[in-house]
Design an enzyme around this catalytic site. Structure first.
Site, PDB file in Angstrom:
ATOM      1  N   LYS A  44       0.807  -1.221   0.000  1.00 52.86           N
ATOM      2  CA  LYS A  44       0.000   0.000   0.000  1.00 52.86           C
ATOM      3  C   LYS A  44       0.843   1.275   0.000  1.00 52.86           C
ATOM      4  O   LYS A  44       0.315   2.347  -0.289  1.00 52.86           O
ATOM      5  CB  LYS A  44      -0.953  -0.010   1.186  1.00 52.86           C
ATOM      6  N   SER A 260      -2.946 -12.437   4.738  1.00 54.56           N
ATOM      7  CA  SER A 260      -3.484 -12.456   3.373  1.00 54.56           C
ATOM      8  C   SER A 260      -2.440 -13.019   2.404  1.00 54.56           C
ATOM      9  O   SER A 260      -2.796 -13.501   1.320  1.00 54.56           O
ATOM     10  CB  SER A 260      -3.953 -11.067   2.932  1.00 54.56           C
TER      11      SER A 260
END
Ligand SMILES: Cc1ncc(COP(=O)(O)O)c(C=O)c1O
Length: 314
Positions: A44, A260
């Site tokens: 991110k 994840s």
């Protein structure tokens, strides 16, 4: 070159490392892209920098204006934005569900973000609704909104995708978890243009189950940046499998990654079981640091699974 003027110049160019020990077939190679090596600790950072760069270019953000960036995020985008905002002189307000793990709040706070809590039971969709309300009430707030901002997939189209093809020109499959969908949309578009035979594989949790950072599009919100034409296949991975593969990444490959990442690897392995030979690139969005309090590597897996239904670790 290992000398840089700013920590923001460290974003991207993350390494690709073989995790072939997890492949069920020696002719199927699995390569992991370690996004946890970014300076804020996740993929991110890429979109945070690109969203701010483009907003500054368009005049939506102006340095020194006193504007406040607002973003709904369960963690990584908030942390990436906090890093960029600090260096560019903006304040940052992050809306996050009240039941996120302690490491996430701590990281946001030490990077200087203001935290606004949304109801835990409403998850990331509740954080999005709360942020939209706040933005409508206050003109000083600038919401970059990763779910709808073209700069999100653009960061992956300009950075992640070219890096993957440069480092693995023989790629047959790209596999990643689906959250905002920015990673899959950006890398997917780049590969469809430059290596059209490569397949794009999305990993989703089942409807109603949580894998940190990921969402099932049938859960009620389809990100505006999502385009189904970029995906060739979807596979469902459950929270328990995500924990199992996160553990195996560490125990068999020495890769310490977030939950994840375990989900994405589980999806890559499922694909590997069905083909005779391939080179699969799987994107691991972050490192394991923010998940230590979940007990994912240390506690009984039933206890970890149950705990994760109460506290939002992932
Ligand atoms: C830990 C983690 N994994 C995966 C994703 C999914 O990536 P994307 O939003 O690009 O679909 C996110 C995004 O929020 C995330 O924070």
């Amino acid at each position: 070159m290992t000398r840089y003027d700013s920590v923001l110049d460290l974003i991207g160019n993350t390494p690709l490392v073989g995790i072939h020990a997890l492949s069920p077939n020696p002719d199927v190679k699995i390569w992991a892209k370690l996004e946890g090596q970014n300076p804020g600790g996740s993929a991110k950072d890429r979109i945070a920098k690109t969203m701010v760069d483009l907003a500054e270019g368009d005049g939506v953000l102006t340095r020194g204006s006193g504007q406040i960036i607002l973003e709904p995020s369960s963690g990584n985008t908030g942390i990436g934005l906090a890093l960029v905002a600090k260096l560019r002189g903006y304040r940052l307000r992050v809306v996050l569900p009240e039941n996120v793990s302690i490491e996430r709040r701590q990281l946001l706070e030490i990077f200087g973000a203001e935290v606004v809590l949304s109801p835990g039971e409403e998850g990331s969709n509740g954080a999005i609704r709360r942020a939209e309300q706040l933005a409508a009430e206050d003109e000083e707030l600038v919401m970059l909104f990763q779910y709808g901002n073209p700069a999100n997939p653009l960061a992956h189209y300009l950075g992640t995708g070219p890096e993957i093809l440069r480092d693995c020109p023989e790629i047959d499959v790209f596999c990643a978890g689906l959250g905002t969908s920015g990673t899959l949309m950006g890398v997917g578009r780049y590969l469809k243009e430059h290596k059209p035979e490569a397949k794009i594989l999305a990993v989703e949790p089942p409807v109603g189950e949580l894998v940190q950072g990921l969402r099932n599009l049938d859960d009620g919100f389809v990100p505006p940046i999502f385009d189904a034409a970029m995906l060739d296949r979807k596979t469902i991975v459950r929270p328990r499998e995500s924990i199992e593969w996160t553990r195996r990444l560490l125990s068999e490959c020495g890769v310490f990654a977030g939950i994840s990442s375990g989900a994405a690897v589980a999806g890559a392995v499922k694909y590997a079981q069905r083909v005779d030979a391939a080179n699969i690139v799987v994107l691991l969005p972050d490192g394991g640091w923010k998940y230590l309090s979940s007990g994912a590597w240390t506690d009984d897996i039933d206890v970890v699974e149950e705990r994760a239904t109460r506290i939002n670790y992932w």
